[in-house]
Write an enzyme that holds these catalytic residues in place. Structure first.
Site, short mmCIF file in Angstrom:
data_model
loop_
_atom_site.label_atom_id
_atom_site.label_comp_id
_atom_site.label_asym_id
_atom_site.label_seq_id
_atom_site.Cartn_x
_atom_site.Cartn_y
_atom_site.Cartn_z
CG HIS A 1 18.64 26.14 34.03
ND1 HIS A 1 19.03 24.75 34.22
CD2 HIS A 1 17.70 26.44 35.17
CE1 HIS A 1 18.43 24.37 35.29
NE2 HIS A 1 17.51 25.25 35.77
CB SER B 1 20.73 18.71 41.11
OG SER B 1 19.52 17.91 40.98
CG ASP C 1 23.10 15.32 29.23
OD1 ASP C 1 23.16 15.42 27.93
OD2 ASP C 1 22.02 15.85 29.92
CG HIS D 1 42.93 53.75 42.70
ND1 HIS D 1 43.07 53.31 41.65
CD2 HIS D 1 43.41 52.66 43.43
CE1 HIS D 1 43.22 51.85 41.42
NE2 HIS D 1 43.47 51.48 42.78
CE LYS E 1 19.44 45.00 71.95
NZ LYS E 1 20.11 45.76 70.79
CG ASP F 1 21.01 46.29 64.42
OD1 ASP F 1 21.87 46.24 65.27
OD2 ASP F 1 21.01 45.60 63.36
CD GLU G 1 19.89 44.48 67.93
OE1 GLU G 1 20.98 43.79 68.09
OE2 GLU G 1 19.69 45.67 68.15
#
Length: 814
Positions: A117, A175, A228, A340, A531, A533, A672
């Site tokens: 908040h 909400s 409000d 870049h 297993k 990944d 995995e």
């Protein structure tokens, strides 16, 4: 381990996360790990709305069905790098956290701060309160009303605000109701803005008293929408856009479009839906993000940087307080050189100075010798957070193109004047720059766009001659090997070697346990392996050199130089294994492996190898000392494998003797899944085998890419399919889980494959309407929630490309 602390690095910060499998939303099974993942992935869109605002948190340490509390003061155990500013209260000053980077978001999620908040004002650079930069109205439905009525009232408020010269934007609160935000032009106090909001609410109530109420009393709210207006008070807060809510389901305060508010089925969105739409359409609330109304761009050291960018439309970092992000006194300042690929390829050369990165664009990069100088054009100062930025700036945005880090590190400063800078830079260990003393000399102009020379000095700071450096190379230049050399590499694969070994079929735990009992060794123990990944690889060791091939026969030796340097003993051997990249916690990460498996250029490979090292976990032997092992049992082949003199990064992982325990352990370790094998099984080349059964904790599916759905980025989502007996059947769209690097790579790979022919069967008209089709040649892997009876993957999420697979390898995995 799930209950233990795991150290991770996020945005250059080190922190510990724990209990990732702890369920915080029991109704949906959403875990803390998923909450952390959400906040990390939504950070680009969330941060502009909370930067420099004090954050009040609502925490649910035991999940949303347990007790919660509001936290203003930052807890004593918080990392010291989390920014904080005190605010005086009647009980004393409280240190409020400021959420300006993804690392802080991850930390707050780690301590179960589900809701964030913030007020409608920001701190000034000296820690004071600035004037509010936005107005907010909260439409709260009373009993008997809902989102539909709130949307009606929001449109009435929109008309009034637009007449006032403001442009309101809606957010479904996650909400009950709807929030309406509008950027303010400045010059008003919180009290004045509150008074305006109150009068606006009264005006709407006067015209629509049957549906609207502006009084605080709850007794008058049934059947009406309460506006409000009080959240504009300087001491009050509103749930931040993109914050999770502590409801029964993981809903989000989701920025929406006005068109969405017209939908009759308007509802609150969950975090996975918000992630998907953010990837596709960006931030509908971006106009009131970091520089609400454009006012924050008017002054400050990063004013030019802010003015040229719109937060939420570009993945570039949102700047925080420059002094807070700067290197602490006593430490060497930072530098970064970024490659870049914009309208024209150049290198961005950045030196940390006075809390920002002073920046130059260098078309030719750092000169390799003192005899060659490079032109450098000064650009706007960049935030310190830019030092770790890599990604793709979308088309239409300032600096559009891909950005990768060429090298970075620390530097020692000798001189900094307006027209001359001399420094010694020390790059990453093994990086392309090394240690080099440079000079930047201004030749023309002043400030931004001024011209400079970047010079590699003949001697270091001690007067010793400097070595020459590497010539910079663009990542899209040709492979250094000649065509004959490439052909020789392919021809060297032994003709007798079929590099398409057996695949594991997918099974349920019950089927796998039954198979394990049937296959059990004489002592009754099962044969279970983890297993991993990663991607399958065949290793061919001739007694002096190790060469690596994918299942399809592609030579990937050069891609993994640390594996190619391994030694397997005096006898030639062909082994089967899995190439794996580990994350910061030591878990296999297929996403991290993507940083390596798609590279082809020697310079890229050399740069990425130290950043993303890999392991080769061996689980089978195909031949040894000239003897074909295909007819021997797995147990016999394993004995040979374990006799090899292996050293990291090659190893033979252990075998487990209990399916249920192995499953629990692999799940706890974040693996995995497991593979149950028949110890008496033979190695069957080029065919599937019932002697391997895999059990996966996460549903994954290999798919064939056949189309692009364009959007804000060049690629909004991918259209994918799964081959069947009558062709490639359409399997839906994949629009989440991508990184900026993924988008750049996919654009480069898919654009040459564009075609007018539809490659899939059964594509719905709505999905085909704006599709850009490509030839179905690339294979990828996705996670998904379920496969519908119609063959559509629900909630599919990108995991990565599978250059080791062809469309012919793809089957429905179930």
């Amino acid at each position: 381990m799930p209950g233990g602390d795991t150290p991770v690095r996020v945005g250059g910060r080190r922190l510990r996360i724990s209990n990732l499998d702890k369920v915080l939303y029991p109704e949906t099974g959403t875990t803390k790990g998923e909450v952390i993942d959400y906040y990390a992935r939504i950070a680009t869109f969330l941060l502009p709305h909370v930067t420099d605002r004090p954050v009040t948190r609502r925490r649910w340490p035991e999940g949303v069905e347990g007790p919660s509390f509001f936290a203003k003061d930052l807890e004593a155990g918080a990392p010291d790098w989390v920014r904080r500013i005190p605010i005086d209260h009647s009980t004393g000053a409280k240190d409020y956290p400021l959420v300006d980077d993804v690392a802080t978001l991850v930390y707050l999620a780690q301590v179960a701060s589900l809701e964030l908040h913030v007020p409608q004002w920001r701190f000034t650079p000296d820690g004071g309160r600035a004037e509010p930069d936005r107005l907010v109205l909260d439409f709260d439905p009373g009993p008997g009303t809902g989102l539909t009525e709130c949307a009606v009232v929001a449109r009435w408020a929109r008309e009034i605000l637009e007449d006032m010269g403001l442009e309101p934007l809606p957010v479904t609160s996650g909400s009950k109701g709807i929030h309406l935000y509008a950027a303010l032009p400045g010059g008003q106090t919180s009290e004045q803005v509150t008074a305006v909001a109150h009068e606006l609410a009264r005006a709407i109530e006067a015209d629509h008293g049957d549906l609207v109420v502006s009084a605080m009393s709850k007794a008058v709210r049934p059947g009406r929408v309460f506006i409000d207006w009080s959240q504009n008070n300087g001491s009050k807060t509103t749930i931040a856009p993109y914050s999770l809510r502590g409801r029964s389901q993981p809903t989000v305060a989701a920025p929406r479009t006005w068109q969405e508010l017209d939908e009759p089925a308007l509802r609150h969105l969950t975090f996975d839906e918000v992630l998907a739409r953010a990837e596709e359409i960006g931030d509908p609330l971006s106009a009131i993000g970091f520089h609400a109304g454009g006012r924050a761009a008017a002054d400050g050291p990063l004013s030019a940087y802010i003015a040229k960018r719109t937060a939420g439309r570009t993945p570039e970092p949102v700047p925080s307080n420059p002094l807070a992000a700067a290197t602490p006194p006593g430490e060497r300042p930072r530098f970064v050189i970024q490659e870049h690929h914009a309208t024209a390829l150049h290198w961005d050369f950045r030196l940390e100075h006075d809390g920002v990165f002073v920046s130059w664009a260098v078309p030719k990069g750092v000169p390799p010798t003192p005899g060659r100088n490079s032109l450098a054009i000064m650009t706007e100062d960049h935030p310190i957070e830019y030092g770790s930025f890599e990604g793709t700036i979308p088309r239409g945005e300032y600096g559009a193109g891909s950005v990768t880090i060429w090298d970075d590190g620390r530097y020692d400063l000798e001189k900094w004047r307006d027209d001359e800078v001399i420094a010694t830079l020390e790059g990453r260990p093994g990086g392309p720059l090394g240690r080099v003393r440079i000079a930047l000399i201004r030749t023309q102009g002043d400030g931004e766009k001024s011209s400079w020379l970047l010079h590699r000095m003949k001697a270091d700071a001690e007067g010793n001659p400097q070595h020459d450096g590497a010539t910079v190379l663009a990542s899209d230049q040709a492979d250094d090997r000649t065509v004959p050399e490439l052909l020789d590499a392919v021809a060297a694969v032994p003709e007798s070697l079929d590099v398409r070994p057996m695949l594991a079929e997918t099974a349920t735990p019950a089927i796998a346990q039954a198979a394990a009992r049937r296959w059990a060794a004489p002592d009754g123990a099962a044969w279970v392996e983890a297993k991993w990944d990663g991607i399958r690889a065949i290793g061919v060791w001739d007694g002096g050199h190790l060469r690596l091939f994918t299942r399809s026969g592609r030579d990937v030796t050069a891609v993994y130089p640390e594996l190619a340097a391994a030694r397997l003993g005096p006898e030639p051997v062909v082994v089967d294994g899995e190439i794996v990249a580990l994350d910061a916690s030591g878990r296999p990460s297929f996403t991290r492996l993507q940083n390596r498996m798609n590279l082809t250029k020697p310079r890229e490979i050399a740069a990425e190898t130290p950043r993303t090292p890999v392991q080769l976990y061996l689980f089978d032997a195909i031949s040894y000392a000239g003897r074909d092992l295909g007819a021997t049992t797995l147990a016999e082949r394993r004995d040979i494998l374990e006799s090899l003199p292996l050293h990291p990064p090659l190893s033979v992982p252990p075998v487990f003797d209990d399916v249920e325990a192995a499953l629990a352990g692999s799940r706890a370790l974040g693996l995995e899944g497991v593979v149950v094998k028949n110890p008496a099984g033979r190695y069957r080349r080029g065919m599937r085998s019932g002697d391997w059964l895999k059990i996966k904790h996460t549903r994954t599916q290999e798919v064939v890419i056949g189309g692009i759905r364009p959007g804000r980025r060049a690629i909004a989502s991918l259209l994918v399919g799964i081959p069947g007996p009558d062709g490639i059947r359409y399997a839906g769209r994949v629009g989440t889980g991508f990184t900026d690097r993924d988008f750049a790579r996919l654009e480069a790979l898919l654009n040459p494959l564009r075609t007018d022919a539809v490659p899939f069967l059964g594509v719905p008209a709505a999905d085909a309407s704006d599709a850009l089709w490509v030839r179905p040649e690339l294979v990828a892997e996705v996670e998904y929630a379920e496969l519908t009876p119609g063959g559509i993957l629900r909630h599919a999420r990108w995991r990565g490309l599978r250059p080791d697979k062809t469309p012919g390898d793809v089957i429905v995995e179930g």
